[in-house]
Design an enzyme around this catalytic site. Structure first.
Site, PDB file in Angstrom:
ATOM      1  N   ASP A 100       0.783  15.996 -37.326  1.00 35.61           N
ATOM      2  CA  ASP A 100       0.549  15.487 -38.670  1.00 35.61           C
ATOM      3  C   ASP A 100      -0.774  16.090 -39.151  1.00 35.61           C
ATOM      4  O   ASP A 100      -1.578  16.552 -38.332  1.00 35.61           O
ATOM      5  CB  ASP A 100       0.471  13.959 -38.623  1.00 35.61           C
ATOM      6  CG  ASP A 100       0.250  13.346 -39.996  1.00 35.61           C
ATOM      7  OD1 ASP A 100       0.827  13.875 -40.953  1.00 35.61           O
ATOM      8  OD2 ASP A 100      -0.491  12.359 -40.089  1.00 35.61           O
TER       9      ASP A 100
ATOM     10  N   THR B 124      -3.129  14.665 -42.029  1.00 38.65           N
ATOM     11  CA  THR B 124      -4.171  13.712 -42.395  1.00 38.65           C
ATOM     12  C   THR B 124      -4.478  12.761 -41.243  1.00 38.65           C
ATOM     13  O   THR B 124      -3.602  12.060 -40.742  1.00 38.65           O
ATOM     14  CB  THR B 124      -3.747  12.904 -43.632  1.00 38.65           C
ATOM     15  OG1 THR B 124      -3.388  13.814 -44.667  1.00 38.65           O
ATOM     16  CG2 THR B 124      -4.876  12.000 -44.098  1.00 38.65           C
TER      17      THR B 124
ATOM     18  N   ASP C  76       0.779  -1.231   0.000  1.00 36.32           N
ATOM     19  CA  ASP C  76       0.000   0.000   0.000  1.00 36.32           C
ATOM     20  C   ASP C  76       0.814   1.286   0.000  1.00 36.32           C
ATOM     21  O   ASP C  76       0.237   2.371   0.037  1.00 36.32           O
ATOM     22  CB  ASP C  76      -0.944   0.020   1.221  1.00 36.32           C
ATOM     23  CG  ASP C  76      -1.928  -1.136   1.197  1.00 36.32           C
ATOM     24  OD1 ASP C  76      -2.339  -1.527   0.095  1.00 36.32           O
ATOM     25  OD2 ASP C  76      -2.249  -1.658   2.270  1.00 36.32           O
TER      26      ASP C  76
ATOM     27  N   CYS D  90       6.642  -0.226   1.032  1.00 36.38           N
ATOM     28  CA  CYS D  90       6.366  -1.626   0.678  1.00 36.38           C
ATOM     29  C   CYS D  90       7.071  -1.977  -0.639  1.00 36.38           C
ATOM     30  O   CYS D  90       7.709  -3.024  -0.766  1.00 36.38           O
ATOM     31  CB  CYS D  90       4.862  -1.853   0.510  1.00 36.38           C
ATOM     32  SG  CYS D  90       3.882  -1.583   1.994  1.00 36.38           S
TER      33      CYS D  90
ATOM     34  N   CYS E  15       9.967   8.561   9.877  1.00 34.26           N
ATOM     35  CA  CYS E  15       9.443   7.513   8.993  1.00 34.26           C
ATOM     36  C   CYS E  15       9.190   8.092   7.599  1.00 34.26           C
ATOM     37  O   CYS E  15       8.535   9.134   7.469  1.00 34.26           O
ATOM     38  CB  CYS E  15       8.140   6.943   9.558  1.00 34.26           C
ATOM     39  SG  CYS E  15       8.399   5.908  11.016  1.00 34.26           S
TER      40      CYS E  15
END
Length: 728
Positions: free
Chosen positions: A426, A428, A23, A27, A382
């Site tokens: 471009d 076309t 999560d 991890c 942390c």
């Protein structure tokens, strides 16, 4: 550990596993490190939002060698994804990791209280309440009660901490938590230690809920698919699982049904709501020969559809798969944060140790006070909020784009788009519809309606693009197409035939001028139309010029507004086309864009390189086939398409519903995502800085420290999830 090396994949096997309980960025880091140490593994790609781990490995490596380290870390491995992996392996539940192991189930697997994380947080909270009650009733048992309450949550956390240390991640958040809790017990702060462990578990639960929501945002696309389809068998129909449909089968789609597979309409006509796949808000009228996409909603007619792609290869499945693969591709900012966190966390441990030891040794401070402060700093440090700040925003941005028909293949693409200064289009099929339309019908000797009617009669049954344009124009005006006889194709000139006894020829202006004498006024009108980039066909009736039709591949309805949207955000646009200078100039004048015409594919690539040499950051928008060299050379290559293989599989990004305006929408999505990332990083580091100062001066302690970390992680994730609801 880096993402899988494309070169290595030619020689090694590539397997994708579904992993539950993953999560946050920490991890992912633990998984990358653990699997990177497995002999025979050559690359690891982790997508937290998708909940997948892609491993490039030796074909001889057993599945157990990959699954075992993940199970040891407390993650559940539900198996490899069908169609994107080569083998499946499920981690058994009887491996000693299911009791109280909160990583065993992801938050998205059910209601939060039914998950492993939810049960562990509830058990820890109940034990904490019981300890408070017992402490009041029997004060002498208070410290022991809180010690036992702490153990309920700390034991599984410590087991994960030591498993991570054994697999190469000694400074995991679980290890910091374990050291802080044990240290608090040593200095007599047992009650605080129990509370901190409980708050940590609540924080992990909230992370899981937030991650589950982000994961569901793109996986929700798969719910657009119906469970069953009506399959034709002879003259009858039978219901069959949509997942079992094979290429070549014929299915019946009733009004109001969702189309069960990609396919081509064999018979029937209806308006189809393609918003679920392409984001296009207006239903599109489709009939025989038109392509339909899985997950779209049939409107008012019954359709017979021949299946062109199996369930695992349909448009929705490919979009989901490509977005998940994109989420494994890290943006430059995310890679920097990952590198920074590798030094940041050990640095926090060093600072915490110095805060705990130096003041008592050097200045005679109280050991208990300063050890307490050092433990609080461990919790403040942390790295979860910092590590998740970028991938959470990137994943939300990618998911938001996919749901709006803007497919971006990776965080690097999403990040780069925001800095684009020039877009080379471009012509076309990109700025224009890609098919000619009748723009002018001019009467000479016959009325306009008669000229168009006779031309449609000559072209009936032809599949030539100009013939289709004439037939479509006649149908649109409600004109008949009388049957022509003795029709003959005139190579390089046109077509001839007879209608009502009159000999008719529909020829190019040059061929017509060679066979009959055109008046100066007629010749001048043709020259004007040619200068506007239009193809002119002259209708000759019994050797006399009866009238003419002019055709041109017209700009898309939103081309002008789409280019204006780019100008409004400071981006220059350029047309690069292989068409004639006259046609390009005429279209460019209508759209207000600079043209470069009569270019070969290598010329388009050269122009992109020249722009880059001048310091421009260039996006190239094309159809993904003849523009391949320029798409590859550009900083970002964007394919225009309607959910086709080319649009989905080539270039760096794809505009699924072919709106020019969506190029600007992509750039804005990138800019808003990057702004969100900057907010997240500021929030994560800012909160830590504030609590670091307040802890050192003695204002805050262990509880606020863990609340700061949990709060920062939840705030950062919630801020990133705001991108999911972005509409423009």
């Amino acid at each position: 550990m880096s993402a899988p090396d494309p070169g290595a994949e030619r020689h090694h096997q590539r397997t994708r596993y579904r992993v539950t309980g993953m999560d946050c960025g920490s991890c992912a880091a633990k998984i990358e490190t653990a699997l990177g140490r497995v002999h025979g593994v050559h690359g690891v790609g982790v997508s937290v939002p998708a909940g997948t781990v892609t491993v490039t490995h030796e074909p001889s490596l057993s599945p157990d060698a990959i699954v075992q380290p993940l199970s040891a870390l407390g993650f559940g491995v539900s198996g490899s994804e069908a169609g994107t992996a080569d083998r499946a392996q499920s981690a058994g539940s009887g491996d000693g990791h299911d009791h109280g192991h909160d990583h065993r189930h992801g938050a998205g697997d059910g209601a939060w209280w039914s998950t492993g994380k939810g049960r562990l947080a509830i058990a820890s909270g109940a034990a904490l309440v019981a300890a408070y009650a017992l402490g009041k009733l029997v004060p002498a048992t208070e410290s022991w009660a809180f010690l036992l309450a702490m153990a309920v949550g700390l034991v599984p956390t410590a087991r994960r901490a030591f498993a991570a240390a054994r697999t190469g991640t000694p400074f995991s958040i679980e290890m910091l938590m374990t050291i802080a809790a044990v240290g608090a017990v040593v200095i007599g702060a047992t009650e605080e230690a129990a509370m901190v462990v409980f708050l940590f578990l609540v924080g992990e639960l909230l992370e899981g809920v937030a991650a589950g929501r982000a994961r569901a945002s793109i996986q929700g696309l798969t719910k657009l698919m119906p469970d069953t389809a009506l399959v034709e068998v002879g003259s009858r129909t039978r219901s069959a699982p949509a997942a079992s449909l094979a290429v070549g089968m014929v299915i019946l789609v009733r009004p109001g049904d969702r189309v069960a597979a990609d396919g081509v309409i064999l018979s029937g006509e209806s308006a189809l709501d393609e918003a679920p796949v392409t984001g296009e808000s207006v239903p599109r009228r489709k009939g025989e020969g038109d392509a339909v996409f899985a997950g779209t909603i049939n409107g008012d007619g019954v359709l017979r559809v021949r299946v062109t792609a199996a369930a695992r290869d349909n448009t929705i499945a490919r979009v989901v798969r490509l977005v998940e693969e994109a989420q494994e591709s890290k943006a430059p900012t995310e890679r920097f944060i990952d590198r920074f966190s590798r030094f940041y966390t050990p640095g926090v441990v060093v600072v915490a140790a110095l805060v705990a030891v130096l003041p008592p040794l050097v200045a005679g401070g109280e050991w208990g006070d300063w050890i307490y402060k050092g433990l609080a700093i461990l919790l403040i440090g942390c790295p979860c909020a910092l590590v998740i700040s970028t991938p959470a925003a990137i994943a939300a941005g990618l998911s938001n784009g996919a749901r709006r028909g803007l497919l971006l293949k990776g965080g690097a693409v999403l990040e780069t788009l925001g800095g684009i200064t020039t877009v080379a289009f471009d012509k076309t099929g990109t700025l224009t519809e890609g098919r000619p339309k009748v723009t002018d019908v001019v009467a000479f000797e016959r009325p306009e309606a008669v000229v168009l009617t006779l031309a449609a009669g000559l072209e009936a049954g032809s599949s030539h693009p100009l013939a289709k344009a004439i037939l479509a124009a006649a149908q649109q005006r409600g004109l008949p197409s009388p049957a022509a006889t003795e029709t003959v194709a005139l190579p390089g000139q046109g077509v001839s035939g007879r209608i009502d006894g009159h000999r008719l020829v529909l020829a190019s202006a040059r061929a017509a001028g060679e066979s009959v004498a055109l008046t100066p006024a007629q010749a001048e009108r043709i020259a004007v139309l040619n200068a506007e980039g239009k193809t002119v066909s002259v209708l000759l009736e019994d050797g006399v010029a009866a009238g003419l039709l002019a055709m041109r591949d017209e700009p898309r309805d939103d081309a002008k507004s789409g280019l204006a949207a780019l100008r409004a955000i400071g981006i220059r646009s350029l047309m690069v086309t292989g068409d004639t200078a006259a046609t390009a100039k005429a279209i460019a004048a209508d759209l207000g864009i600079e043209p470069r015409a009569e270019l070969l594919p290598e010329d388009k690539q050269r122009i992109v390189r020249e722009l880059q040499a001048r310091g421009e950051r260039v996006a190239k928008v094309g159809d993904g086939i003849n523009d391949a060299p320029a798409l590859a050379a550009a900083d970002v290559g964007i394919a225009m398409g309607g959910g086709t293989d080319v649009a989905l599989e080539t270039a760096d990004a794809a505009v699924l519903h072919g709106r020019v305006g969506d190029v600007a929408a992509m750039v804005l999505l990138s800019r808003r995502t990057m702004a969100n990332i900057r907010q997240n990083i500021t929030l994560a580091l800012g909160l830590k800085a504030v609590f670091l100062v307040t802890t050192v001066i003695g204002v805050t302690g262990l509880w606020p420290a863990i609340l700061a970390d949990t709060g920062a992680t939840v705030l950062v994730t919630a801020n990133a999830l705001r991108l999911l609801s972005l509409r423009s």
